[in-house]
Design a protein around this motif. Structure first.
Motif, PDB file in Angstrom:
ATOM      1  N   HIS A 277       0.918   4.880  -2.449  1.00 15.83           N
ATOM      2  CA  HIS A 277       0.922   6.256  -1.950  1.00 15.83           C
ATOM      3  C   HIS A 277       2.180   6.994  -2.401  1.00 15.83           C
ATOM      4  CE1 HIS A 277      -2.714   5.689   0.299  1.00 15.83           C
ATOM      5  NE2 HIS A 277      -2.210   4.609   0.884  1.00 15.83           N
ATOM      6  N   THR A 278       3.322   6.316  -2.393  1.00 13.50           N
ATOM      7  CA  THR A 278       4.572   6.923  -2.842  1.00 13.50           C
ATOM      8  C   THR A 278       4.489   7.279  -4.323  1.00 13.50           C
ATOM      9  OG1 THR A 278       5.833   5.674  -1.202  1.00 13.50           O
ATOM     10  CG2 THR A 278       7.066   6.566  -3.068  1.00 13.50           C
TER      11      THR A 278
ATOM     12  N   GLU B 203       0.820  -1.203   0.000  1.00 17.14           N
ATOM     13  CA  GLU B 203       0.000   0.000   0.000  1.00 17.14           C
ATOM     14  C   GLU B 203       0.857   1.258   0.000  1.00 17.14           C
ATOM     15  OE1 GLU B 203      -4.050   1.535   2.195  1.00 17.14           O
ATOM     16  OE2 GLU B 203      -2.639   0.317   3.347  1.00 17.14           O
ATOM     17  N   HIS B 204       1.966   1.224   0.746  1.00 12.51           N
ATOM     18  CA  HIS B 204       2.826   2.410   0.801  1.00 12.51           C
ATOM     19  C   HIS B 204       3.432   2.718  -0.566  1.00 12.51           C
ATOM     20  CE1 HIS B 204       6.747   0.356   0.596  1.00 12.51           C
ATOM     21  NE2 HIS B 204       6.194  -0.594   1.327  1.00 12.51           N
TER      22      HIS B 204
ATOM     23  N   LEU C 165       1.762   7.852  -6.117  1.00  7.45           N
ATOM     24  CA  LEU C 165       0.809   8.946  -6.325  1.00  7.45           C
ATOM     25  C   LEU C 165       1.384  10.283  -5.866  1.00  7.45           C
ATOM     26  CD1 LEU C 165      -2.540   7.215  -5.323  1.00  7.45           C
ATOM     27  CD2 LEU C 165      -1.745   7.851  -7.616  1.00  7.45           C
ATOM     28  N   ARG C 166       2.114  10.284  -4.756  1.00  8.40           N
ATOM     29  CA  ARG C 166       2.761  11.526  -4.293  1.00  8.40           C
ATOM     30  C   ARG C 166       3.747  12.024  -5.347  1.00  8.40           C
ATOM     31  NH1 ARG C 166       4.963   9.422   0.184  1.00  8.40           N
ATOM     32  NH2 ARG C 166       3.156   8.646   1.250  1.00  8.40           N
TER      33      ARG C 166
END
Length: 70
Positions: A59-60, A55-56, A62-63
């Protein structure tokens, strides 16, 4: 120094998503997720014949994608 017990505890905290879950989260097709994984833009672990994405990592990604467009 990180011991084997600490490494296992950290791994237990990782939440893995299926390709379909990542696609739904990112609102893209599953094929797009596969392209990102195969292209090395999104890290994943192969489990049998399927992929699991931390999951991280989503997020990484997308950031990073958001900061490039801003």
């Amino acid at each position: 120094m990180t011991g084997p017990v600490q490494a296992e505890e950290r791994l237990a905290e990782v939440h893995f998503l299926t390709v379909a879950e990542v696609a739904a989260l990112m609102r893209v097709s599953k094929m797009t997720v596969y392209r990102l994984v195969h292209g090395g833009e999104l890290s994943a672990v192969r489990v049998g014949r399927s992929f699991r994405v931390p999951e991280h990592a989503v997020h990484t990604y997308l950031r990073g994608a958001f900061s490039q467009t801003a």
